[in-house]
Design a protein around this motif. Structure first.
Motif, mmCIF file in Angstrom:
data_model
loop_
_atom_site.group_PDB
_atom_site.id
_atom_site.type_symbol
_atom_site.label_atom_id
_atom_site.label_comp_id
_atom_site.label_asym_id
_atom_site.label_seq_id
_atom_site.Cartn_x
_atom_site.Cartn_y
_atom_site.Cartn_z
ATOM 1 N N GLN A 90 -36.158 -30.681 -18.644
ATOM 2 C CA GLN A 90 -34.823 -30.853 -19.231
ATOM 3 C C GLN A 90 -33.779 -31.193 -18.156
ATOM 4 O OE1 GLN A 90 -34.317 -31.373 -22.305
ATOM 5 N NE2 GLN A 90 -32.094 -31.613 -22.034
ATOM 6 N N GLU A 94 -31.639 -34.686 -18.079
ATOM 7 C CA GLU A 94 -30.166 -34.695 -17.984
ATOM 8 C C GLU A 94 -29.717 -35.472 -16.755
ATOM 9 O OE1 GLU A 94 -28.940 -30.592 -18.196
ATOM 10 O OE2 GLU A 94 -29.781 -30.416 -20.217
ATOM 11 N N PHE A 95 -30.447 -35.274 -15.650
ATOM 12 C CA PHE A 95 -30.083 -35.941 -14.395
ATOM 13 C C PHE A 95 -30.236 -37.460 -14.517
ATOM 14 C CE2 PHE A 95 -31.627 -37.813 -10.409
ATOM 15 C CZ PHE A 95 -30.471 -37.702 -9.650
ATOM 16 N N GLU A 97 -30.284 -39.296 -17.104
ATOM 17 C CA GLU A 97 -29.308 -39.854 -18.048
ATOM 18 C C GLU A 97 -27.928 -39.958 -17.388
ATOM 19 O OE1 GLU A 97 -31.202 -38.772 -22.418
ATOM 20 O OE2 GLU A 97 -29.775 -37.366 -21.534
ATOM 21 N N LYS A 98 -27.581 -38.891 -16.644
ATOM 22 C CA LYS A 98 -26.267 -38.849 -15.986
ATOM 23 C C LYS A 98 -26.088 -39.976 -14.965
ATOM 24 C CE LYS A 98 -23.906 -35.753 -13.083
ATOM 25 N NZ LYS A 98 -24.205 -34.605 -12.262
ATOM 26 N N VAL A 99 -27.165 -40.278 -14.233
ATOM 27 C CA VAL A 99 -27.038 -41.312 -13.187
ATOM 28 C C VAL A 99 -27.362 -42.712 -13.733
ATOM 29 C CG1 VAL A 99 -27.479 -39.691 -11.299
ATOM 30 C CG2 VAL A 99 -29.400 -40.961 -12.274
ATOM 31 N N ASN A 100 -27.486 -42.803 -15.072
ATOM 32 C CA ASN A 100 -27.799 -44.083 -15.714
ATOM 33 C C ASN A 100 -29.044 -44.737 -15.127
ATOM 34 O OD1 ASN A 100 -25.779 -44.189 -17.654
ATOM 35 N ND2 ASN A 100 -24.260 -44.803 -16.105
ATOM 36 N N ILE A 106 -35.977 -42.904 -17.991
ATOM 37 C CA ILE A 106 -35.594 -41.878 -18.983
ATOM 38 C C ILE A 106 -36.758 -41.645 -19.953
ATOM 39 C CG2 ILE A 106 -33.958 -41.307 -20.837
ATOM 40 C CD1 ILE A 106 -31.870 -42.977 -19.221
#
Ligand SMILES: Cc1cc2nc3c(=O)[nH]c(=O)nc-3n(C[C@H](O)[C@H](O)[C@H](O)COP(=O)(O)O)c2cc1C
Length: 231
Positions: A90, A94-95, A97-100, A106
């Protein structure tokens, strides 16, 4: 200490002086261990710094009382456990997704990791996956594993061994000696640390200030041309 100096200074030392190792030295080496490369960044490892005198005595016994453990001022156990992918999945999703991160990355963390880190009851899921991949492999390169729980443990062991190497080099860079040990009773070490069934003990590392009597002699390696191949 410069990197190559630390690599050359590190030796397996089996007899340590009674000088203590400052806690911050061990903590810094543990921080270096955490930075080791590891499979899919799943960090399926735990490092146990055994500080209680009672537990230390038990660990020395489980290491067959060998000098590298008996005379060590501190002992750290490197553990690999493939089941720990669940701990980091998880936060990793999240990481990324955050850094695109790219969509494929992903997807990898969301979907492929749970499929890969699964062997199933009696490894049946793993064997099924291996069979389907074998057929695909007739036409193109495919991943041949990991399939069984053993394979998954092997993946985790590789990563935690790299962490142990970072650790011993960081100790050398700070002027302390170490000895990696695989000479231990794994069942007893697992019981002592209350490890889960899927966990494997990769290495016990003893450390302290080294003594001359701590090595059997100068470093010995077989000729480099036996080992290094330019293909
Ligand atoms: C996976 C592994 C397990 C080891 N286990 C032991 C051990 O149980 N006891 C010991 O005295 N040394 C152990 N060693 C240390 C090796 O004997 C040592 O690295 C090797 O002889 C090369 O010497 P050097 O480390 O001084 O270059 C181990 C090293 C590794 C990498």
């Amino acid at each position: 200490m410069e990197f190559f100096e630390a690599v050359e200074a590190r030796r397996s030392i089996r007899k340590f002086t009674s000088d203590p190792v400052p806690a911050e030295v061990v903590e810094r080496a543990l921080d270096a261990a955490i930075l080791a490369p590891n499979s899919s960044n799943t960090q399926t490892w735990n490092f146990y710094w055994v500080r209680s005198a009672e537990k230390k005595a038990e660990l020395v016994k489980a290491c067959f009382g060998q000098a590298a453990a008996r005379t060590a001022q501190e002992l750290v156990v490197f553990v690999a456990d493939p089941a720990l992918w669940k701990r980091s999945q998880q936060p990793l999703v999240e990481f990324v997704e955050k850094v695109n991160a790219p969509k494929a990355v992903i997807f990898y963390y969301k979907k492929l990791i749970p499929m890969t880190y699964r062997a199933g009851f009696l490894n049946l899921w793993g064997y099924f996956r291996a069979l389907t991949l074998w057929f695909s492999g007739l036409l193109r390169p495919v991943p041949r594993g990991p399939n069984t729980l053993r394979d998954l443990q092997e993946v985790a062991i590789k990563s935690s061994a790299l962490a142990a190497e970072n650790f011993v080099l960081a100790m050398a860079a700070q002027g302390f000696s170490t000895c990696m040990m695989e000479g231990f009773d794994e069942v007893r070490v697992k019981k002592l640390l209350k490890l889960s069934g899927t966990a494997r003990v990769t290495m016990v590392v003893g450390m302290g200030k080294g003594t001359e009597a701590g090595t059997w002699g100068p470093r010995f390696r077989i000729p480099r041309e036996w080992v290094i191949h330019h293909v």
